[in-house]
Each structure stands twice: as structure tokens, then as C-alpha cells.
Design a protein around this motif. Structure first.
Motif, PDB file in Angstrom:
ATOM      1  N   LEU A  77       0.788  -1.233   0.000  1.00 19.59           N
ATOM      2  CA  LEU A  77       0.000   0.000   0.000  1.00 19.59           C
ATOM      3  C   LEU A  77       0.822   1.285   0.000  1.00 19.59           C
ATOM      4  CD1 LEU A  77      -2.862  -1.012   2.443  1.00 19.59           C
ATOM      5  CD2 LEU A  77      -2.783  -1.207  -0.039  1.00 19.59           C
ATOM      6  N   PRO A 136      -8.219  -2.162   1.532  1.00 17.96           N
ATOM      7  CA  PRO A 136      -8.668  -2.668   0.231  1.00 17.96           C
ATOM      8  C   PRO A 136      -8.047  -4.031  -0.105  1.00 17.96           C
ATOM      9  CG  PRO A 136      -7.023  -0.973  -0.074  1.00 17.96           C
ATOM     10  CD  PRO A 136      -7.317  -1.024   1.403  1.00 17.96           C
ATOM     11  N   GLU A 137      -8.759  -4.808  -0.876  1.00 20.29           N
ATOM     12  CA  GLU A 137      -8.263  -6.104  -1.339  1.00 20.29           C
ATOM     13  C   GLU A 137      -7.282  -5.869  -2.487  1.00 20.29           C
ATOM     14  OE1 GLU A 137      -7.153  -9.555  -1.551  1.00 20.29           O
ATOM     15  OE2 GLU A 137      -8.908  -9.439  -0.253  1.00 20.29           O
ATOM     16  N   THR A 138      -6.108  -6.467  -2.395  1.00 21.56           N
ATOM     17  CA  THR A 138      -5.100  -6.299  -3.437  1.00 21.56           C
ATOM     18  C   THR A 138      -4.714  -7.628  -4.070  1.00 21.56           C
ATOM     19  OG1 THR A 138      -3.333  -6.444  -1.794  1.00 21.56           O
ATOM     20  CG2 THR A 138      -4.138  -4.234  -2.356  1.00 21.56           C
ATOM     21  N   LYS A 146      -3.591  -8.223  -7.918  1.00 17.97           N
ATOM     22  CA  LYS A 146      -3.300  -6.942  -8.563  1.00 17.97           C
ATOM     23  C   LYS A 146      -1.807  -6.666  -8.464  1.00 17.97           C
ATOM     24  CE  LYS A 146      -7.790  -5.088  -7.347  1.00 17.97           C
ATOM     25  NZ  LYS A 146      -8.528  -4.131  -6.533  1.00 17.97           N
ATOM     26  N   VAL A 155      -2.143  -1.137  -7.880  1.00 19.25           N
ATOM     27  CA  VAL A 155      -2.497  -0.693  -6.527  1.00 19.25           C
ATOM     28  C   VAL A 155      -2.057   0.749  -6.316  1.00 19.25           C
ATOM     29  CG1 VAL A 155      -2.079  -1.066  -4.066  1.00 19.25           C
ATOM     30  CG2 VAL A 155      -2.459  -3.027  -5.571  1.00 19.25           C
ATOM     31  N   LYS A 158      -4.332   3.121  -8.165  1.00 23.62           N
ATOM     32  CA  LYS A 158      -5.632   3.230  -7.498  1.00 23.62           C
ATOM     33  C   LYS A 158      -5.557   4.228  -6.346  1.00 23.62           C
ATOM     34  CE  LYS A 158      -9.099   0.599  -4.901  1.00 23.62           C
ATOM     35  NZ  LYS A 158      -9.678   1.778  -4.372  1.00 23.62           N
ATOM     36  N   PHE A 159      -4.496   4.156  -5.537  1.00 26.21           N
ATOM     37  CA  PHE A 159      -4.393   5.050  -4.407  1.00 26.21           C
ATOM     38  C   PHE A 159      -4.042   6.466  -4.838  1.00 26.21           C
ATOM     39  CE2 PHE A 159      -3.925   1.051  -2.026  1.00 26.21           C
ATOM     40  CZ  PHE A 159      -4.954   1.272  -1.138  1.00 26.21           C
ATOM     41  N   ASP A 164      -7.417   7.830  -5.883  1.00 21.07           N
ATOM     42  CA  ASP A 164      -8.313   8.068  -4.730  1.00 21.07           C
ATOM     43  C   ASP A 164      -7.889   9.282  -3.932  1.00 21.07           C
ATOM     44  OD1 ASP A 164      -9.767   5.900  -5.459  1.00 21.07           O
ATOM     45  OD2 ASP A 164      -8.965   4.543  -3.927  1.00 21.07           O
TER      46      ASP A 164
END
Length: 138
Positions: free
Chosen positions: A57, A118-120, A123, A128, A131-132, A135
Motif C-alpha cells: 500500500l 482494500p483487497e489487493t 493486482k 495498486v 488506485k491510491f 483516490d
């Protein structure tokens, strides 16, 4: 383990001639199973979770320093729990209450992970990170 300490608390057990509690040996398998289940659960759950989260993450630009900080927090938290257990369990409150409090905190942590992390699975790290970054954009 909290159940074991609750069942074998002095008010429920009768004293033997030697001054010990008679019911302690009878419920010993509960404590052995409890420690085994805890060890297994921690090893496949919260134990490696912090290592997985920081590696997946955190952005590559801060991953090294942020991982170090996260691990310091993890080890300090573990040290606080281990260091305060004896005083809490034997001087301030009952051992079963302390263990059930720890269990409730773990349950709250599990709910937090299910709701907010979140589910990763499946991916790539790039997906990932994108996505962040999306967001966090205004």
C-alpha cells in the motif's frame, strides 16, 4: 484462555488440602488449545499483515522509511502489551478480563481491516499504486 481463567477463578474452585485450587488441572487442556489457536491465528493473520500492507500500500518513493516506521510502531505496541499484561492481570484486574479485552481489541482490528483495507489480491503493485493515487486526488 480468557474462558479458562474465568472458569478457574478462585470463587468457582474449591481449595484442596494443599491450598491449591482443585479445578485448575481439570481445565488445563483449554489453556493448551487456546495458546495453540492463538499462535496459529496470529501466524496467518495479524502477524504478517503489517508486513504485507506496507509492501503493497505504500508508494515506492517512501516505502523504505515508512516501512521502518510502521515496524517500530508494531514492535512498540507488542512490547507494551507484553510488558503490561502481568501488572494488569494480577494487580489491577482479573486475568480473564485482560484477555477478553485483548480479544475485543483484536476483533475491532479485524473489523477495521475488513471495512477499510482494500483487497489487493491478484493486482500488481503498479495497479495498486495507481488506485491510491487516483483516490487521493481532489
Amino acid at each position: 484462555m480468557g474462558i479458562h481463567f474465568y472458569i478457574t477463578r478462585p470463587s468457582l474452585c474449591s481449595l484442596s488440602e494443599s491450598g491449591g485450587h482443585i479445578c485448575n488441572a481439570h481445565f488445563a487442556p483449554i489453556s493448551i488449545v487456546s495458546v495453540t489457536v492463538y499462535t496459529f491465528g496470529f501466524s496467518v493473520g495479524f502477524g504478517p499483515l503489517s508486513w504485507v500492507l506496507v509492501s503493497e500500500l505504500l508508494p515506492l518513493s517512501v516505502r523504505g522509511k515508512a516501512t521502518g516506521l510502521c515496524m517500530v510502531v508494531t514492535f512498540v505496541s507488542s512490547t507494551v502489551v507484553v510488558g503490561t499484561y502481568l501488572e494488569l492481570a494480577h494487580e489491577l484486574v482479573n486475568p480473564w478480563l485482560v484477555l477478553w479485552t485483548y480479544a475485543l481489541v483484536s476483533l475491532a482490528g479485524s473489523v477495521f481491516v475488513q471495512v477499510f483495507i482494500p483487497e489487493t489480491k491478484g493486482k500488481s503493485l503498479e495497479v495498486v499504486e495507481r488506485k491510491f493515487s487516483k483516490d487521493s486526488s481532489p
